[in-house]
Design a protein around this motif. Structure first.
Motif, PDB file in Angstrom:
ATOM      1  N   LYS A   4       1.249  -0.931   0.307  1.00 17.95           N
ATOM      2  CA  LYS A   4       0.314   0.001   0.150  1.00 17.95           C
ATOM      3  C   LYS A   4       1.415   1.232  -0.179  1.00 17.95           C
ATOM      4  CE  LYS A   4      -3.667   2.263   2.535  1.00 17.95           C
ATOM      5  NZ  LYS A   4      -5.072   1.549   3.484  1.00 17.95           N
ATOM      6  N   VAL A   5       1.694   1.265   0.690  1.00 20.18           N
ATOM      7  CA  VAL A   5       2.845   2.325   0.678  1.00 20.18           C
ATOM      8  C   VAL A   5       3.800   2.667  -0.957  1.00 20.18           C
ATOM      9  CG1 VAL A   5       4.816   3.562   2.180  1.00 20.18           C
ATOM     10  CG2 VAL A   5       3.339   2.093   2.961  1.00 20.18           C
ATOM     11  N   GLN A   6       4.136   1.674  -0.710  1.00 22.98           N
ATOM     12  CA  GLN A   6       4.722   1.287  -2.587  1.00 22.98           C
ATOM     13  C   GLN A   6       4.297   2.259  -3.495  1.00 22.98           C
ATOM     14  OE1 GLN A   6       7.580   0.825  -2.785  1.00 22.98           O
ATOM     15  NE2 GLN A   6       7.395   0.818  -4.652  1.00 22.98           N
ATOM     16  N   ARG A   7       2.294   1.365  -3.551  1.00 21.18           N
ATOM     17  CA  ARG A   7       1.302   3.043  -4.606  1.00 21.18           C
ATOM     18  C   ARG A   7       1.459   3.524  -4.178  1.00 21.18           C
ATOM     19  NH1 ARG A   7      -3.628  -0.908  -3.721  1.00 21.18           N
ATOM     20  NH2 ARG A   7      -2.500  -1.731  -2.044  1.00 21.18           N
ATOM     21  N   GLU A   8       1.202   4.116  -3.062  1.00 19.20           N
ATOM     22  CA  GLU A   8       1.016   5.231  -2.812  1.00 19.20           C
ATOM     23  C   GLU A   8       2.296   6.171  -3.605  1.00 19.20           C
ATOM     24  OE1 GLU A   8      -1.346   8.132  -1.288  1.00 19.20           O
ATOM     25  OE2 GLU A   8      -1.508   6.181  -1.566  1.00 19.20           O
ATOM     26  N   GLU A  11       1.901   6.578  -6.962  1.00 20.48           N
ATOM     27  CA  GLU A  11       1.017   7.429  -7.578  1.00 20.48           C
ATOM     28  C   GLU A  11       1.849   8.930  -7.405  1.00 20.48           C
ATOM     29  OE1 GLU A  11      -3.149   8.741  -6.042  1.00 20.48           O
ATOM     30  OE2 GLU A  11      -2.650   6.251  -5.503  1.00 20.48           O
ATOM     31  N   LEU A  12       2.248   8.961  -6.241  1.00 16.82           N
ATOM     32  CA  LEU A  12       2.801  10.828  -6.011  1.00 16.82           C
ATOM     33  C   LEU A  12       3.914  10.779  -7.186  1.00 16.82           C
ATOM     34  CD1 LEU A  12       2.845  10.866  -1.986  1.00 16.82           C
ATOM     35  CD2 LEU A  12       1.619  11.854  -3.772  1.00 16.82           C
ATOM     36  N   LEU A  13       4.685   9.922  -7.754  1.00 22.96           N
ATOM     37  CA  LEU A  13       5.674  10.445  -8.685  1.00 22.96           C
ATOM     38  C   LEU A  13       5.241  10.554  -9.424  1.00 22.96           C
ATOM     39  CD1 LEU A  13       8.908   7.567  -7.380  1.00 22.96           C
ATOM     40  CD2 LEU A  13       8.460  10.072  -7.526  1.00 22.96           C
ATOM     41  N   ASP A  14       3.952   9.997  -9.541  1.00 18.55           N
ATOM     42  CA  ASP A  14       3.401   9.559 -11.275  1.00 18.55           C
ATOM     43  C   ASP A  14       2.883  10.558 -11.069  1.00 18.55           C
ATOM     44  OD1 ASP A  14       3.946   6.669 -12.464  1.00 18.55           O
ATOM     45  OD2 ASP A  14       2.144   6.124 -11.645  1.00 18.55           O
ATOM     46  N   LYS A  15       2.647  11.115 -10.693  1.00 17.13           N
ATOM     47  CA  LYS A  15       1.450  12.963 -10.204  1.00 17.13           C
ATOM     48  C   LYS A  15       3.055  14.310 -10.234  1.00 17.13           C
ATOM     49  CE  LYS A  15      -2.377  11.778  -7.786  1.00 17.13           C
ATOM     50  NZ  LYS A  15      -3.257  12.433  -6.972  1.00 17.13           N
ATOM     51  N   LEU A  16       4.104  13.402 -10.057  1.00 16.42           N
ATOM     52  CA  LEU A  16       4.844  14.383  -9.585  1.00 16.42           C
ATOM     53  C   LEU A  16       5.610  14.765 -11.237  1.00 16.42           C
ATOM     54  CD1 LEU A  16       6.452  16.661  -8.678  1.00 16.42           C
ATOM     55  CD2 LEU A  16       8.088  14.383  -8.117  1.00 16.42           C
ATOM     56  N   ASP A  17       5.433  13.761 -12.336  1.00 14.74           N
ATOM     57  CA  ASP A  17       6.319  13.344 -13.157  1.00 14.74           C
ATOM     58  C   ASP A  17       4.805  14.278 -14.837  1.00 14.74           C
ATOM     59  OD1 ASP A  17       8.156  11.982 -12.741  1.00 14.74           O
ATOM     60  OD2 ASP A  17       7.349   9.767 -14.055  1.00 14.74           O
ATOM     61  N   ASN A  18       3.726  14.597 -13.755  1.00 16.73           N
ATOM     62  CA  ASN A  18       2.806  15.287 -14.669  1.00 16.73           C
ATOM     63  C   ASN A  18       2.454  16.719 -13.963  1.00 16.73           C
ATOM     64  OD1 ASN A  18       2.542  12.682 -16.700  1.00 16.73           O
ATOM     65  ND2 ASN A  18       1.113  12.095 -15.052  1.00 16.73           N
TER      66      ASN A  18
END
Length: 152
Positions: A4-8, A11-18
């Motif tokens: 769960k922590v890894q997915r979170e 998700e944050l890193l993906d949002k940071l890229d966009n």
């Protein structure tokens, strides 16, 4: 739990890229000045002309005006004649009304204007979801009042 922590984190890193940065501060100031300049050319509306002078009046000002009316009526009873009674009633009404409204505002403070020119409340959000808090109970308000008094 680690998944769960890894997915979170992913998700944050993906949002940071966009991530698209906000417009620059200087361009915000420039746009605000341009809008103000355009508004000054057209002039204030009738509603703005009426509300602007009274928008700074607070409950504290109303309460002081009521007390002043009451004192004036008391000391100048003879020169005012029958009007002294009406001035004292007006002062008493202003003071009591301002005092009652100060409790209705739930501790918003004496500097809260009577007429709010802005919109309603700003919604508190976290991760795109609205955060809603329940109204505090009367006991919570009493506890908060004692805590604020204890800090002084």
């Amino acid at each position: 739990m680690p998944d769960k922590v890894q997915r979170e984190i992913e998700e944050l890193l993906d949002k940071l890229d966009n991530f698209v940065p906000e417009e620059r501060f200087a361009s915000k100031i420039r746009d605000r000045r341009r809008r103000e300049k355009e508004a000054s050319r057209t002039g204030p509306t009738l509603g703005e002309r009426i509300i602007r002078p009274v928008s700074g009046i607070t409950l504290g000002h109303v309460m002081l005006a009521g007390i002043a009316c009451f004192i004036i009526a008391f000391f100048f009873r003879d020169p005012l004649g029958d009007a002294a009674r009406w001035v004292s009633i007006a002062g008493l009404l202003l003071t009591v009304t301002a005092f009652a409204l100060s409790f209705k505002n739930k501790g918003a403070g004496a500097r809260t204007p009577l007429i709010r020119s802005g919109g309603g409340r700003v919604q508190k959000r976290w991760r795109g979801q609205v955060i809603e808090y329940g109204e505090p109970s009367t006991m919570d308000r009493v506890r908060g009042w004692f805590r604020r008094k204890g800090r002084r």
